[in-house]
Motif scaffolding. Structure first.
Motif, PDB file in Angstrom:
ATOM      1  N   VAL A 114       0.843  -1.201   0.000  1.00  0.00           N
ATOM      2  CA  VAL A 114       0.000   0.000   0.000  1.00  0.00           C
ATOM      3  C   VAL A 114       0.882   1.256   0.000  1.00  0.00           C
ATOM      4  O   VAL A 114       0.496   2.293  -0.553  1.00  0.00           O
ATOM      5  N   SER A 115       2.070   1.153   0.586  1.00  0.00           N
ATOM      6  CA  SER A 115       2.946   2.326   0.709  1.00  0.00           C
ATOM      7  C   SER A 115       3.252   2.989  -0.634  1.00  0.00           C
ATOM      8  O   SER A 115       3.033   4.196  -0.792  1.00  0.00           O
ATOM      9  N   PRO A 116       3.769   2.262  -1.632  1.00  0.00           N
ATOM     10  CA  PRO A 116       4.111   2.924  -2.889  1.00  0.00           C
ATOM     11  C   PRO A 116       2.919   3.430  -3.689  1.00  0.00           C
ATOM     12  O   PRO A 116       3.101   4.263  -4.584  1.00  0.00           O
ATOM     13  N   VAL A 117       1.706   2.953  -3.387  1.00  0.00           N
ATOM     14  CA  VAL A 117       0.532   3.441  -4.135  1.00  0.00           C
ATOM     15  C   VAL A 117      -0.343   4.371  -3.293  1.00  0.00           C
ATOM     16  O   VAL A 117      -1.387   4.810  -3.745  1.00  0.00           O
ATOM     17  N   ARG A 118       0.112   4.689  -2.101  1.00  0.00           N
ATOM     18  CA  ARG A 118      -0.663   5.608  -1.260  1.00  0.00           C
ATOM     19  C   ARG A 118      -0.895   6.932  -1.983  1.00  0.00           C
ATOM     20  O   ARG A 118      -2.008   7.468  -1.988  1.00  0.00           O
ATOM     21  N   GLY A 119       0.146   7.458  -2.640  1.00  0.00           N
ATOM     22  CA  GLY A 119       0.009   8.710  -3.384  1.00  0.00           C
ATOM     23  C   GLY A 119      -0.910   8.583  -4.578  1.00  0.00           C
ATOM     24  O   GLY A 119      -1.616   9.530  -4.935  1.00  0.00           O
ATOM     25  N   VAL A 120      -0.910   7.402  -5.210  1.00  0.00           N
ATOM     26  CA  VAL A 120      -1.783   7.163  -6.360  1.00  0.00           C
ATOM     27  C   VAL A 120      -3.245   7.159  -5.906  1.00  0.00           C
ATOM     28  O   VAL A 120      -4.103   7.829  -6.505  1.00  0.00           O
ATOM     29  N   ILE A 121      -3.537   6.400  -4.848  1.00  0.00           N
ATOM     30  CA  ILE A 121      -4.920   6.327  -4.348  1.00  0.00           C
ATOM     31  C   ILE A 121      -5.389   7.702  -3.891  1.00  0.00           C
ATOM     32  O   ILE A 121      -6.526   8.116  -4.140  1.00  0.00           O
ATOM     33  N   ASP A 122      -4.509   8.431  -3.210  1.00  0.00           N
ATOM     34  CA  ASP A 122      -4.871   9.756  -2.716  1.00  0.00           C
ATOM     35  C   ASP A 122      -5.221  10.687  -3.877  1.00  0.00           C
ATOM     36  O   ASP A 122      -6.214  11.422  -3.818  1.00  0.00           O
ATOM     37  N   SER A 171      -8.597   9.728  -5.328  1.00  0.00           N
ATOM     38  CA  SER A 171      -9.712  10.122  -4.454  1.00  0.00           C
ATOM     39  C   SER A 171     -10.055  11.593  -4.606  1.00  0.00           C
ATOM     40  O   SER A 171     -11.154  12.017  -4.239  1.00  0.00           O
ATOM     41  N   GLN A 172      -9.108  12.368  -5.127  1.00  0.00           N
ATOM     42  CA  GLN A 172      -9.330  13.806  -5.299  1.00  0.00           C
ATOM     43  C   GLN A 172      -9.485  14.183  -6.779  1.00  0.00           C
ATOM     44  O   GLN A 172      -9.441  15.360  -7.128  1.00  0.00           O
ATOM     45  N   SER A 173      -9.655  13.180  -7.640  1.00  0.00           N
ATOM     46  CA  SER A 173      -9.792  13.440  -9.077  1.00  0.00           C
ATOM     47  C   SER A 173     -11.161  14.044  -9.385  1.00  0.00           C
ATOM     48  O   SER A 173     -12.027  14.150  -8.513  1.00  0.00           O
ATOM     49  N   ASP A 193      -5.938   7.655   6.346  1.00  0.00           N
ATOM     50  CA  ASP A 193      -6.125   7.724   4.894  1.00  0.00           C
ATOM     51  C   ASP A 193      -7.258   6.819   4.451  1.00  0.00           C
ATOM     52  O   ASP A 193      -8.057   7.188   3.578  1.00  0.00           O
ATOM     53  N   LEU A 194      -7.314   5.621   5.018  1.00  0.00           N
ATOM     54  CA  LEU A 194      -8.368   4.675   4.647  1.00  0.00           C
ATOM     55  C   LEU A 194      -9.750   5.271   4.898  1.00  0.00           C
ATOM     56  O   LEU A 194     -10.663   5.138   4.072  1.00  0.00           O
ATOM     57  N   LYS A 195      -9.915   5.957   6.025  1.00  0.00           N
ATOM     58  CA  LYS A 195     -11.201   6.606   6.331  1.00  0.00           C
ATOM     59  C   LYS A 195     -11.521   7.701   5.323  1.00  0.00           C
ATOM     60  O   LYS A 195     -12.668   7.835   4.870  1.00  0.00           O
ATOM     61  N   ALA A 196     -10.497   8.478   4.963  1.00  0.00           N
ATOM     62  CA  ALA A 196     -10.710   9.567   4.004  1.00  0.00           C
ATOM     63  C   ALA A 196     -11.041   9.022   2.624  1.00  0.00           C
ATOM     64  O   ALA A 196     -11.941   9.533   1.939  1.00  0.00           O
ATOM     65  N   TRP A 197     -10.325   7.989   2.192  1.00  0.00           N
ATOM     66  CA  TRP A 197     -10.582   7.394   0.873  1.00  0.00           C
ATOM     67  C   TRP A 197     -11.982   6.807   0.804  1.00  0.00           C
ATOM     68  O   TRP A 197     -12.664   6.907  -0.214  1.00  0.00           O
ATOM     69  N   ASP A 198     -12.425   6.195   1.893  1.00  0.00           N
ATOM     70  CA  ASP A 198     -13.741   5.560   1.922  1.00  0.00           C
ATOM     71  C   ASP A 198     -14.856   6.578   1.701  1.00  0.00           C
ATOM     72  O   ASP A 198     -15.911   6.247   1.150  1.00  0.00           O
TER      73      ASP A 198
END
Length: 263
Positions: A114-122, A125-127, A150-155
Motif C-alpha cells: 500500500v505504501s508505494p501506491v498511497r500517493g496514487v490512491i490519494d 480520491s481527489q480526481s 487515509d483509509l477513512k478519508a478514501w472511503d
C-alpha cells in the motif's frame, strides 16, 4: 569533478507516525521532484542501507514507511524527531498519476504494498470523477492495517474495499483475499479501464489473473517490482531480471513488460 552517486545526503526526521509495533512512517526533509512508487536508499553509517519506497509526498518532505525487519531498519527505529538519516535518491521511474485520472481505474494493494501506491490512491480520491475510481486494499489482519486515517478519508471520497485475510470473532469488516473482490467490480468498460497492482508476489500474480479474466487489457495494467530494489543504480546486479534492472527500468512496469520478467 564528477558527482559520486553513492554519497548520501543528511535528512532531518520531521515526524514519526506509528502504525503497528514494527511499522512506522518517517517524515523526512526533502526538496525535489519525486513520484509515488519511487524509492530512496536509507542509510546509517556502520549499519548499512536499505531501499524504502516513497509512501507520501509533501511540501519539502517525503514519507518513508519502514518495517522493522533487520539490522538497518532496527537502527532506523532508534531515530526520532530532530534526528537525521542519510538518503540517496529518489530512484526508479514511479507511477505517472496522470495516466490514471481519466476513466475507470482500479488499484489493488496488499500489506506494505500500500505504501508505494498511497500517493496514487490519494490522487484518485481527489480526481474530477472519484466515483469511477476503485481501491481494493488488503492486510493480514486488522492489527496490521497501515494508514488508517487515509483509509477513512478514501472511503468517503471513492470506492474503497478494505479487507483482511483473517480476523478475530466479532470483526465487522470484510474478510478475504483481495482477489475475492475483483470479479464483482462494477466496471462499465473493461476495454479502457486501468489497473495498478502492488503487493506480495503471489497476491500480484493472482490479482492480475483476476483482472485479465474480467477482461482488462494487459497494456492497461501496471505493477511494481519493488521487492527487487537494491542499490538504486543498477550496479550491484541484484535487481536484474533478464535484461531489465528493476532499480533503473522499474520498479514500476506495464504488465506487457512485467509478464516477461522471469526471475
Amino acid at each position: 569533478m564528477m558527482e559520486n552517486a553513492y554519497i548520501p545526503f543528511p535528512s532531518q526526521v520531521l515526524d514519526v507516525i506509528k502504525h503497528t509495533d514494527i511499522e512506522y512512517t518517517f517524515r523526512l526533509e526533502f526538496t525535489g521532484d519525486v513520484k509515488p512508487g519511487q524509492f530512496f536508499e536509507v542509510s546509517i553509517p556502520k549499519f548499512g542501507e536499505a531501499p524504502i519506497s516513497v509512501s507520501g509526498i509533501g511540501d519539502h518532505y517525503v514519507d518513508l514507511t519502514i518495517r522493522r525487519v533487520g539490522v538497518v531498519t532496527n537502527e532506523v527505529f532508534e531515530k526520532y524527531v530532530g534526528d537525521y538519516l542519510l538518503l540517496r535518491g529518489p530512484y526508479g521511474n514511479g507511477f505517472d498519476v496522470n495516466l490514471y485520472n481519466d476513466g475507470e481505474t482500479v488499484v489493488v494493494a496488499g500489506g506494505t504494498g500500500v505504501s508505494p501506491v498511497r500517493g496514487v490512491i490519494d490522487a484518485l480520491s481527489q480526481s474530477d470523477d472519484p466515483q469511477n475510481k476503485y481501491a481494493i486494499v488488503g492486510f493480514r489482519s486488522p492489527e496490521h492495517m497501515l494508514f488508517k486515517d487515509d483509509l477513512k478519508a478514501w472511503d468517503k471520497k471513492m470506492n474503497l474495499i478494505l479487507t483482511v485475510d483473517s480476523a478475530k470473532e466479532g470483526y465487522q469488516g470484510n474478510v478475504g483475499l483481495v482477489t475475492k473482490y475483483i470479479p464483482d467490480l462494477p466496471i462499465q468498460d473493461v476495454n479502457t479501464a486501468k489497473a495498478v497492482v502492488v503487493g506480495p508476489p503471489a497476491m500480484m500474480r493472482f490479482s492480475v489473473m483476476g483482472l485479465l479474466e474480467k477482461g482488462f487489457k494487459e497494456e492497461n495494467i501496471w505493477v511494481s517490482q519493488e521487492r527487487k530494489m537494491c542499490c538504486g543504480l543498477g550496479k550491484c546486479g541484484h535487481c536484474r531480471i533478464g535484461e531489465k534492472y528493476v532499480c533503473i527500468d522499474g520498479p514500476v512496469f506495464n504488465y506487457t513488460e512485467s509478464k516477461g520478467l522471469i526471475d
